[in-house]
Design an enzyme around this catalytic site. Structure first.
Site: not given
Ligand code: ATP
Ligand code: MG
Length: 767
Positions: A38-39, A229-230, A260, A614
């Site tokens: 997402k981030t 975000d969040e 979350q 995490r």
């Molecule tokens: P959270 O809910 O914990 O905030 P999130 O959904 O925001 O998580 P991110 O932090 O954006 O998730 O991504 C998690 C990890 O996966 C990061 O290290 C990110 O770089 C990696 N990632 C996300 N998408 C891809 C992709 N398409 N290819 C490779 N790595 C990815």
């Molecule tokens: Mg995130």
């Protein structure tokens, strides 16, 4: 835009992620599980917008921590270059503080208004409670502040509160009928002191946008693209502000995960996600299901936990990452032992995988738990950093100097004035302060007004001239504001108030550390002045604004290789290869207060879900059978959350005893308790050729690693040890007598060295 360029950065996204990135206009929502990117989508989306020609000045991105904002900006910079600097990006509080700095005058505040931190707010409340002659046991500043904070986050001003029957009758029933009165006085005093507390930064922004439509229009026009975000952790006030800002262009994108949501105790409401669809009928929703962060074991175990919650949106999460190790559960007899086990385990994993310290995080439910962990890490010479908790900026000496700086910029800042009026001591005693307070409240003016006009009040006696000297001093600092940068002025203030010298003269251990902290603060100000990556002016006012919202977790030096310690709340959005969640005990996690209602218990479970997710590579949970809490040693039971993880995903430590949630049959990990104890005993005897008396008692800790930390008095020839600098080596000779014992060690990389054991800080290592 260069086609090749576009292809490059879009390559790092899967199809749904790419679709969300390309959908730059209109309302967009992404609700997806942890680690699904997402981030990353938000980051790439902004990069894509700028690469497509959207002016970065028109983009507003609201993140959960300043650290997250910094991280995003760096990544965007990699794609679009220095243009990234111009995006408005930061936490709600920091972005709104920036807006208020421009617009505060419209609300009657000075533009250099002070931001009161929680300590300032509590101190002011304490004064008010005393003035009103209320019982300070019933009206604890903490509790009152929470009540006021909750009201502000629900957009209830002090004026509205007085007429809100539901709230005031609740206060009466709970034995605090005067909250409305306190809130009223508190708001007025903050206003008089030219100060806003943290919640005011949101509330006043909302007021500004409601009462000054022209100002709202200006920002609606400026922020044509808004991203959050969040989003699951926004409160009503934040929701309303975002809604207002996006009302004209409707280019709004929010990302979050209802599973979350962990801030409902601060007024965050999941309704903000649920209502989003109603607010924007044209909404485009994107689903991300692939987790890129964690092993299959972690993803599935976390999924099995969150599935226990009734209230949640339906989501799928899967990963193509490897299966990974099982989740390890460590059991310790005491909290100190728990700390030792974790430290030992980190040490082992680090050696095994050649990992950096930054690859490790230890998470806990409450800040107080860090003490035993810190001690254990220190004993093994493992460097760590605590995020949150007692931050650098909360230390007394740092706050003292900052109070001088704040008072220089805003003379009306009452909390700062109280802090430094007699520090360093200048003969302005408590009686004088009480008189000032009395005059200020009688006259309805600020403390500063009384101090500046002391001669008017005969009962101030001999203190009059001292007060006048103090006022002259502060005014003289203020005259330097326009001509000197923040560092020159701060240094001048630190010296001419004698603050630096009095700390320097104190040669006790604490005194030296206080002096160093103040020097460190001055260094920080120097860095601010010399930092040319930001366009900001370098004067003291801007500096104070800049740091007012820094929390310790944001003050990240980045380069240091240290283990991270923080509460699970503070770990949101972050990721680490190795994660330890400590204190997995009933009444701690889940917390005592939460076990009475399903709603609260579900929030604790979401918090556990956040903690688990995490971890990228390995997750370890630990609990102690007894823990020092509330001033006494209390027996503890393992957390129900451990028992809720599907059995296939966990590996219990020997002797770990956990009640399964799927039946009452207690589970002993494969081992018969008796047998495991005697096996451990003989293991220890075999390994070191002797019996350690302490370890043969019934409370024998499970030997999760077989080295004895810090016990180098027992060292023998041919032991394998590790030295912090020289690495692994074998002891070849011992000589010298007790207290001055030396060991000659053949190090794998550095050859033979003779070390005095007292200083060497060796550790035994497994053969
Ligand atoms: P959270 O809910 O914990 O905030 P999130 O959904 O925001 O998580 P991110 O932090 O954006 O998730 O991504 C998690 C990890 O996966 C990061 O290290 C990110 O770089 C990696 N990632 C996300 N998408 C891809 C992709 N398409 N290819 C490779 N790595 C990815
Ligand atoms: Mg995130």
């Amino acid at each position: 835009m260069d086609e090749q360029h576009e292809a490059d950065y879009l390559k790092g996204l899967n199809n749904p992620q790419k679709a969300a990135v390309l959908q730059t206009s209109g309302p967009v929502m992404i609700v997806a599980g942890a680690g699904s990117g997402k981030t990353r989508v938000l980051t790439y989306r902004i990069a894509h917008m700028i690469a497509s020609g959207i002016d970065p000045f028109n983009i507003l991105a609201l993140t959960f921590t300043n650290k997250a904002a910094k991280e995003m900006r760096k990544r965007i910079e990699n794609v679009v270059g220095s243009e990234a600097k111009n995006i408005w990006m930061g936490t709600f509080h920091s972005v709104f503080a920036k807006i208020l700095r421009f617009e505060a005058g419209k609300l009657g505040y000075p533009s250099n208004f002070t931001i009161y931190d929680t300590d300032d707010s509590k101190s002011l409340l304490k004064t008010i409670i005393k003035e009103l002659k209320l019982d300070d046991k019933a009206y604890k500043p903490n509790v009152v502040l929470n009540r006021i904070s909750a009201a502000k986050n629900s957009l209830i001003t002090h004026k509205m509160y007085q007429n809100a029957d539901e709230l005031t009758s609740y206060d009466s029933v709970s034995g605090k009928p005067e909250i409305a009165k306190i809130y009223n006085l508190y708001a007025k005093r903050c206003f008089m002191a030219g100060a806003m507390d943290f919640d005011d930064l949101l509330l006043k922004t909302f007021e500004l946008f409601t009462t000054h439509i022209d100002v709202l229009n200006k920002y609606q026009h400026k922020f044509q693209y808004v991203m959050v975000d969040e989003y699951q952790d926004t409160n009503h006030c934040q929701y309303m502000i975002v809604k207002k800002l996006a009302a004209v262009n409707e280019n709004i994108c929010v990302v979050g995960d209802d599973a979350q949501s962990i801030y409902s105790f601060r007024g965050a409401t999941i309704r903000n996600i649920l209502n989003f669809e109603k607010d924007y009928p044209d909404l485009k929703v994107f689903k991300l299901e692939q987790n890129y962060r964690s092993t299959q074991t972690i993803v599935n175990a976390a999924g099995s936990i969150i599935a226990k919650n009734k209230d949640q949106l339906e989501k799928k999460v899967w990963t193509s990452n490897q299966l990974g190790e099982k989740i390890k559960v460590l059991r310790a007899v005491t909290d100190n032992e728990e700390g030792r086990f974790i430290a030992q385990s980190i040490f082992e994993e680090k050696m095994k995988h050649q990992s950096a310290h930054t690859d490790f995080a230890i998470l806990y439910r409450t800040n107080a738990q860090s003490r035993s962990l810190e001690e254990a890490l220190r004993k093994l010479n493992l460097p760590y950093r605590i995020y949150g908790g007692q931050s650098f900026y909360q230390r007394k000496e740092v706050k003292d100097l900052l109070a001088y700086l704040r008072l220089t910029v805003n003379h009306k800042d009452e909390e700062s004035l109280k802090r430094v009026i007699n520090y360093p001591a200048r003969g302005i005693g408590k009686t004088t302060l009480d008189k000032i307070q009395l005059h200020a409240s009688e006259q309805g003016v600020s403390w500063w007004d009384i101090v500046c006009n002391a001669e008017v009040f005969p009962n101030l006696g001999a203190a009059k001239s001292r007060l006048a000297d103090f006022a002259t001093k502060i005014k003289s600092f203020a005259t330097m504001l326009a001509t000197n940068d923040a560092y020159e002025l701060s240094m001048h203030i630190a010296k001419s108030t004698n603050l630096l010298k009095s700390l320097y003269d104190d040669k006790t251990v604490e005194g030296i550390s206080r002096y160093e902290n103040v020097v460190e603060l001055l260094n920080g100000i120097k860095e601010f002045v010399e930092d040319d990556s930001s366009e900001l002016e370098k004067n003291l006012g801007v500096y104070l604004q800049d740091i007012a919202l820094i929390t310790d977790s944001d003050k990240d030096d980045g380069s240091d290789d240290k283990i991270s310690l923080m509460t699970i709340h503070a770990a949101k959005g972050l990721e680490f290869p190795f994660v330890y969640i400590s204190g997995m005990e009933e009444n701690l996690f889940p917390s005592q207060m939460s076990t009475g209602s399903r709603k609260d218990l579900e929030e604790e479970r979401r918090l556990f879900y956040v903690g688990m997710t995490r971890a990228e590579r390995k997750l370890t949970l630990s609990y102690a059978n007894s823990r020092f809490r509330f001033g006494q040693l209390l027996p503890c039971e393992p957390s129900r959350f451990i028992g809720e993880i599907v059995n296939d995903f966990i590996e219990l430590d020997k002797k770990a005893f956990v009640k399964r949630s799927d039946g009452d049959k207690p589970e002993f990990n494969r081992f018969n308790k008796r047998k495991s104890e005697s096996t451990e005993k003989s293991n220890l005897q075999n390994k070191y050729g002797r019996t350690n008396q302490k370890q043969t008692t019934r409370s024998l800790p499970p030997p999760i690693v077989n080295f004895v930390p810090d016990d180098t008095t027992e060292i023998k020839v041919s032991d394998v040890v590790e030295h912090q600098r020289f690495g692994k080596g074998k002891v070849v000779l011992l000589d010298g007598d007790f207290g001055n014992k030396k060991a000659t060690i053949e190090f794998d990389e550095y050859g033979k060295k003779q070390l005095v054991l007292k200083f060497a800080k060796l550790r035994f290592v497994k053969n």
